[in-house]
Write an enzyme that holds these catalytic residues in place. Structure first.
Site, PDB file in Angstrom:
ATOM      1  N   ASN A  60       0.929  -0.875   0.084  1.00 12.03           N
ATOM      2  CA  ASN A  60      -0.147   0.197   0.096  1.00 12.03           C
ATOM      3  C   ASN A  60       1.222   1.057  -0.116  1.00 12.03           C
ATOM      4  O   ASN A  60       1.921   1.679   1.274  1.00 12.03           O
ATOM      5  CB  ASN A  60      -0.674   0.255   1.153  1.00 12.03           C
ATOM      6  CG  ASN A  60      -2.323   1.193   1.070  1.00 12.03           C
ATOM      7  OD1 ASN A  60      -1.414   2.104   0.938  1.00 12.03           O
ATOM      8  ND2 ASN A  60      -3.159   0.869   1.528  1.00 12.03           N
TER       9      ASN A  60
ATOM     10  N   HIS B 135      -5.656   3.946  -1.743  1.00 14.14           N
ATOM     11  CA  HIS B 135      -7.228   3.932  -1.021  1.00 14.14           C
ATOM     12  C   HIS B 135      -7.024   5.547  -1.002  1.00 14.14           C
ATOM     13  O   HIS B 135      -7.235   6.320  -0.537  1.00 14.14           O
ATOM     14  CB  HIS B 135      -6.656   3.223   0.610  1.00 14.14           C
ATOM     15  CG  HIS B 135      -7.824   3.625   0.918  1.00 14.14           C
ATOM     16  ND1 HIS B 135      -7.829   2.866   2.156  1.00 14.14           N
ATOM     17  CD2 HIS B 135      -8.648   4.250   0.896  1.00 14.14           C
ATOM     18  CE1 HIS B 135      -9.806   3.236   2.881  1.00 14.14           C
ATOM     19  NE2 HIS B 135      -9.987   4.021   1.748  1.00 14.14           N
TER      20      HIS B 135
ATOM     21  N   ARG C 231      -8.226   8.576  -0.543  1.00 11.09           N
ATOM     22  CA  ARG C 231     -10.189   9.399   0.417  1.00 11.09           C
ATOM     23  C   ARG C 231     -10.285  10.856  -0.439  1.00 11.09           C
ATOM     24  O   ARG C 231     -10.038  11.677  -1.685  1.00 11.09           O
ATOM     25  CB  ARG C 231      -9.184   9.347   0.967  1.00 11.09           C
ATOM     26  CG  ARG C 231      -8.919   7.726   2.554  1.00 11.09           C
ATOM     27  CD  ARG C 231      -8.527   8.418   3.152  1.00 11.09           C
ATOM     28  NE  ARG C 231      -7.654   6.897   4.212  1.00 11.09           N
ATOM     29  CZ  ARG C 231      -8.957   6.203   5.004  1.00 11.09           C
ATOM     30  NH1 ARG C 231     -10.540   6.509   4.784  1.00 11.09           N
ATOM     31  NH2 ARG C 231      -8.394   5.554   5.366  1.00 11.09           N
TER      32      ARG C 231
ATOM     33  N   HIS D  42      -3.632  11.862   0.448  1.00  6.09           N
ATOM     34  CA  HIS D  42      -2.512  10.747  -0.032  1.00  6.09           C
ATOM     35  C   HIS D  42      -3.349  10.538  -1.372  1.00  6.09           C
ATOM     36  O   HIS D  42      -2.610  11.903  -1.866  1.00  6.09           O
ATOM     37  CB  HIS D  42      -2.149   9.853   0.955  1.00  6.09           C
ATOM     38  CG  HIS D  42      -2.898   9.152   2.006  1.00  6.09           C
ATOM     39  ND1 HIS D  42      -4.286   8.121   1.051  1.00  6.09           N
ATOM     40  CD2 HIS D  42      -3.080   8.739   2.954  1.00  6.09           C
ATOM     41  CE1 HIS D  42      -4.677   7.152   1.629  1.00  6.09           C
ATOM     42  NE2 HIS D  42      -4.843   8.041   2.795  1.00  6.09           N
TER      43      HIS D  42
ATOM     44  N   GLU E  66      -8.532   0.117  -2.796  1.00  7.23           N
ATOM     45  CA  GLU E  66      -9.689   0.228  -1.639  1.00  7.23           C
ATOM     46  C   GLU E  66     -10.341   1.959  -1.344  1.00  7.23           C
ATOM     47  O   GLU E  66      -9.435   2.824  -1.959  1.00  7.23           O
ATOM     48  CB  GLU E  66      -8.926   0.019  -1.023  1.00  7.23           C
ATOM     49  CG  GLU E  66      -8.095  -0.625  -0.574  1.00  7.23           C
ATOM     50  CD  GLU E  66      -7.096  -1.355   0.802  1.00  7.23           C
ATOM     51  OE1 GLU E  66      -6.850  -2.569   1.431  1.00  7.23           O
ATOM     52  OE2 GLU E  66      -6.895  -0.092   1.674  1.00  7.23           O
TER      53      GLU E  66
ATOM     54  N   THR F 213      -8.083   6.707   9.769  1.00  7.60           N
ATOM     55  CA  THR F 213      -8.149   5.467   8.562  1.00  7.60           C
ATOM     56  C   THR F 213      -8.845   4.901   9.053  1.00  7.60           C
ATOM     57  O   THR F 213      -9.959   4.680  10.042  1.00  7.60           O
ATOM     58  CB  THR F 213      -6.734   5.160   9.206  1.00  7.60           C
ATOM     59  OG1 THR F 213      -6.527   4.144   8.691  1.00  7.60           O
ATOM     60  CG2 THR F 213      -6.771   4.400  10.527  1.00  7.60           C
TER      61      THR F 213
ATOM     62  N   HIS G  47      -3.931  -4.187   7.964  1.00  8.56           N
ATOM     63  CA  HIS G  47      -4.716  -3.015   8.315  1.00  8.56           C
ATOM     64  C   HIS G  47      -3.168  -3.468   9.883  1.00  8.56           C
ATOM     65  O   HIS G  47      -3.963  -4.678  10.511  1.00  8.56           O
ATOM     66  CB  HIS G  47      -5.137  -2.714   8.795  1.00  8.56           C
ATOM     67  CG  HIS G  47      -5.882  -1.745   9.627  1.00  8.56           C
ATOM     68  ND1 HIS G  47      -6.134  -0.291   8.861  1.00  8.56           N
ATOM     69  CD2 HIS G  47      -5.757  -0.427  10.369  1.00  8.56           C
ATOM     70  CE1 HIS G  47      -5.982   0.264   8.727  1.00  8.56           C
ATOM     71  NE2 HIS G  47      -5.318   0.658  10.845  1.00  8.56           N
ATOM     72  N   ASP G  48      -2.583  -2.599   9.903  1.00  9.56           N
ATOM     73  CA  ASP G  48      -1.423  -2.811  11.045  1.00  9.56           C
ATOM     74  C   ASP G  48      -0.385  -4.801  11.274  1.00  9.56           C
ATOM     75  O   ASP G  48      -0.286  -4.850  11.959  1.00  9.56           O
ATOM     76  CB  ASP G  48      -2.373  -2.294  12.581  1.00  9.56           C
ATOM     77  CG  ASP G  48      -2.533  -1.452  12.503  1.00  9.56           C
ATOM     78  OD1 ASP G  48      -1.668   0.130  12.274  1.00  9.56           O
ATOM     79  OD2 ASP G  48      -3.190  -0.762  13.570  1.00  9.56           O
TER      80      ASP G  48
ATOM     81  N   GLY H 203       0.848  -1.071   4.406  1.00 17.10           N
ATOM     82  CA  GLY H 203       1.679   0.468   3.704  1.00 17.10           C
ATOM     83  C   GLY H 203       1.851   0.694   4.886  1.00 17.10           C
ATOM     84  O   GLY H 203       3.272   1.643   5.106  1.00 17.10           O
ATOM     85  N   HIS H 204       1.288   0.991   5.889  1.00 11.40           N
ATOM     86  CA  HIS H 204       2.039   1.979   7.374  1.00 11.40           C
ATOM     87  C   HIS H 204       3.831   1.267   7.758  1.00 11.40           C
ATOM     88  O   HIS H 204       4.339   2.694   7.656  1.00 11.40           O
ATOM     89  CB  HIS H 204       1.577   1.715   8.334  1.00 11.40           C
ATOM     90  CG  HIS H 204       1.165   2.933   9.382  1.00 11.40           C
ATOM     91  ND1 HIS H 204       0.976   4.735   9.243  1.00 11.40           N
ATOM     92  CD2 HIS H 204       2.007   2.587  10.459  1.00 11.40           C
ATOM     93  CE1 HIS H 204       2.026   4.864  10.408  1.00 11.40           C
ATOM     94  NE2 HIS H 204       2.221   4.334  10.710  1.00 11.40           N
TER      95      HIS H 204
END
Ligand code: DXP
Ligand SMILES: NCC(=O)COP(=O)(O)O
Length: 237
Positions: A7, A43, A45, A50, A70, A100, A190-191, A213-214
């Protein structure tokens, strides 16, 4: 094989901080592919904080691996995805103001809406995935709505993992079994991180894809992008 989709939202966050084109989001995506990523996730938004709509169009013809978009299926998002035709679209129940993603769909309450949206993407030949918690009823209704896959929202796993990995993984193994029984493909995200990814994979080896991603982009600050991607790939073996 469990695929790693990188991501790149956070790369766009960095780019947007100065208003220029450093780092170049398309170049980073292509480098991720060169370094071993099996796919790229974005993703976009509504506030374009971003990834921008223009990035999605720029990326599409140049990517050589799977492209996963996404987002919340607003009319604008649906239009973008139908025009760009990625390999996969992942529906996420985010409101525009959310920092998020923080939950999966209530697929039972939203069954009519999701059925209609999924039908549009299925008709266009785009693989569909629905972001869900481990609540097995939500997975059953995702299947009823016509999803090809579900993506398990792994933040609760990541949070619980350091204290007790076995307790953290248990509901995810159960949810993954239900998805498999229903004939759904299985994604997760996620995470997820270098700390918790291998344990997740070892317990659910039939996982089709993780999108990360993060943590991955943060790790790249220390390890470099190439080594980081290799280390994440090593967690999926
Ligand atoms: C759907 C999901 O799990 C999210 O992780 C998301 O794609 C990340 O979005 P942000 O980068 O905007 O936090
Ligand atoms: N679908 C999850 C995703 O794309 C990345 O989530 P995160 O690793 O940024 O938390």
């Amino acid at each position: 094989m469990t695929r790693l989709s990188v991501n790149i939202n956070k790369v766009a966050t960095l780019r947007n901080a100065r208003g220029g084109d450093i780092p170049n989001v398309v170049k980073v995506a292509l480098d991720c592919e060169t370094f071993g990523a099996d796919g790229i996730t974005v993703h976009p938004r509504p506030d374009e904080r971003h990834i921008r709509r223009a990035d999605v169009y720029d990326l599409r013809p140049l990517l050589r691996t799977e492209f996963n978009i996404e987002g919340y299926p607003s009319p604008e998002f649906i239009d973008l995805v139908l025009k760009v035709k990625p390999h996969q679209v992942t529906l996420v129940p985010d409101s525009p103001t959310q920092i998020t993603s923080n939950s999966g769909w209530d697929t039972k309450t939203n069954i009519d809406f999701l059925t209609d949206v999924l039908d549009q993407f299925n008709t266009a030949g785009i693989r569909t995935s629905v972001f869900v918690s481990t609540d097995t009823e939500m997975i059953e209704y995702a299947a009823k709505a016509g999803a090809d896959r579900v993506e398990l929202y792994t933040e609760p796993y990541a949070t619980a993992f350091p204290k007790d990995p076995e307790i953290a993984i248990a509901p995810f193994v159960e949810a993954a079994r239900v998805a498999r029984k229903l004939g759904l493909g299985l994604n997760a995200g996620h995470d997820l991180s270098l700390l918790n990814l291998n344990f997740f994979y070892k317990n659910i080896p039939w996982l089709d894809e993780v999108s990360i991603g993060h943590a991955l982009i943060s790790d790249a600050l220390y390890l470099g992008l190439e080594r980081t991607i290799q280390e994440y790939k090593n967690c999926l073996r």
